[in-house]
Motif scaffolding. Structure first.
Motif, mmCIF file in Angstrom:
data_model
loop_
_atom_site.group_PDB
_atom_site.id
_atom_site.type_symbol
_atom_site.label_atom_id
_atom_site.label_comp_id
_atom_site.label_asym_id
_atom_site.label_seq_id
_atom_site.Cartn_x
_atom_site.Cartn_y
_atom_site.Cartn_z
ATOM 1 N N LEU A 207 -7.674 70.118 27.267
ATOM 2 C CA LEU A 207 -6.934 71.380 27.246
ATOM 3 C C LEU A 207 -6.194 71.588 25.926
ATOM 4 O O LEU A 207 -6.020 72.716 25.479
ATOM 5 C CB LEU A 207 -5.926 71.411 28.400
ATOM 6 N N PRO A 227 -8.164 78.676 22.426
ATOM 7 C CA PRO A 227 -8.249 78.161 23.801
ATOM 8 C C PRO A 227 -7.923 79.234 24.838
ATOM 9 O O PRO A 227 -7.064 80.095 24.619
ATOM 10 C CB PRO A 227 -7.182 77.061 23.813
ATOM 11 N N PHE A 229 -7.456 79.371 29.290
ATOM 12 C CA PHE A 229 -7.305 78.487 30.439
ATOM 13 C C PHE A 229 -7.632 79.222 31.735
ATOM 14 O O PHE A 229 -7.053 80.275 32.023
ATOM 15 C CB PHE A 229 -5.881 77.934 30.508
ATOM 16 N N PRO A 319 -10.748 73.971 30.414
ATOM 17 C CA PRO A 319 -10.460 74.202 28.994
ATOM 18 C C PRO A 319 -11.517 75.101 28.361
ATOM 19 O O PRO A 319 -12.457 74.636 27.709
ATOM 20 C CB PRO A 319 -10.488 72.791 28.403
#
Length: 373
Positions: A207, A227, A229, A319
């Motif tokens: 992550l 990133p 999530f 992730p």
């Protein structure tokens, strides 16, 4: 400044597999993990399913590494005595409109080398699982379940037996990369800091992998992925489930739908759903109110699910490196212009299944980088 050969950042299942294969190849390996124990994030918050490799785009890293990793994982479980069961799964269409999607999954499975996946009529599927309701199904006999904690302990043991050292409760807080190697500043739980210089750094931070890469000066920032999530909530069943195989609906956007999985004790759990998290805030709380949607989706293939049978269990976070309105991204391995660094990004499902194959892929990339240096 202390010098080491290889630093692996992250002791989830992929970091452990990478550390194992590097140490067994004779390299000096230090694993740096921010948590006080191994596998405390994505690796311990999933379905513990050994995937067959049927869904992913043909030729993608996810498809190739899943199929190779699946075979390697079953062999490793046998070799190391890791609890697992090759129980198989049914992918079910619950309406005529889903038949074409099921046929596409069947074709994709065979294109990925999963020729053992077979199409079933509703009658054939219900012979296997009498409580099931569907209009058609696929059967994947190579899908299984595993004790993920026992798996990670075995990987850690192999790595340590080959000489790898583990620095738990230790966090990388800064770094810099140049033509001679990578320097990292690591802070332990008691606040002490140490500077390490490595010939090779492999970022398996899951992550946190993109954020960690951004902390290392000298890497090409434009190539570090953004990133995203996606939280997956799980519910457990209060009573025994009348199923012996895993049951998956036709996949939904962002995931594989609310499916029924079993643990090695036969306990049923349902999930994950897809809940995109805003502003990078990771929250593992399971909201009991989300169960309403679970009941609707589960009853499409198990109409007799009793009222009040679901209870909040746990949640995990995927992730991702593509936003909710984009197609799912493939696994990404990137050096960002430095041959001493390799970052692993977007290692979501089937990362647990593919970990051993991912580790072999990492070694091949590092060897290629070494030849180019």
């Amino acid at each position: 400044m202390d010098k080491v050969d290889c630093i692996v950042i992250g002791a989830g299942v992929v970091g452990l597999a990478v550390a194992r294969v590097l140490a067994r190849a004779g390299r000096e390996v230090v694993v740096v993990e921010s948590h006080p124990a191994i596998g405390m994030e994505t690796s311990s918050r999933n379905s513990e399913v050994i995937h067959a490799g049927i869904y992913y785009p043909t030729g993608s890293l996810k498809a190739r590494l899943c199929v190779a990793g699946r075979d390697a994982l079953y062999a490793y479980c046998e070799e190391r005595g890791i609890p697992y069961r090759r129980c198989g799964k049914l992918v079910v269409a619950t309406s005529d409109e889903q038949r074409s999607k099921l046929a596409a999954i069947h074709a994709q499975a065979h294109a990925n080398g999963c020729s053992e996946v077979v199409a079933l009529s509703a009658e054939e599927a219900c012979i296997m699982e009498p409580a099931l309701s569907c209009v058609a199904a696929l059967f994947s006999p190579n899908t299984g379940i595993i004790d993920s904690h026992a798996y990670m302990l075995a990987l850690q043991g192999d790595a340590e037996n080959a000489g790898a050292l583990f620095a738990l409760d230790s966090r990388v807080i800064a770094g810099s990369a140049n033509a001679d190697g990578v320097e990292l500043t690591v802070r332990s739980g008691d606040g002490a800091e140490i500077a390490l210089r490595a010939q090779t750094v492999v970022n398996c931070a899951g992550l946190q992998a993109p954020q960690l890469a951004a902390q290392i000066a000298g890497l090409e920032r434009d190539s570090i992925p953004v990133p995203y999530f996606a939280k997956g909530n799980y519910y457990s069943l209060a009573a025994p489930a009348p199923f012996s195989h895993l049951i998956y609906p036709v996949p939904e956007a962002g995931g594989l739908g609310v499916h029924l999985t079993l643990d090695l004790g036969g306990q049923a759990r349902f999930g994950p759903d897809v809940e995109w998290l805003e502003n990078g805030h990771i929250d593992y709380t399971v909201d009991p109110r989300r169960a309403d949607r679970f009941y609707r989706e589960i009853r499409a293939y198990w109409p007799d699910l009793p009222d009040a049978a679901l209870q909040p269990a746990y949640a995990g976070v995927r992730p991702k490196i593509a936003p909710s309105d984009a197609a799912a991204a493939d696994f990404l391995f990137a050096s960002h212009g430095n041959l001493h660094y390799l970052g692993l990004y977007g290692i979501e499902s089937p990362g647990l299944t593919a970990a051993l194959a991912i580790a072999d892929h990492v070694v091949a990339l590092l060897e290629s980088n070494s030849s180019a240096a």
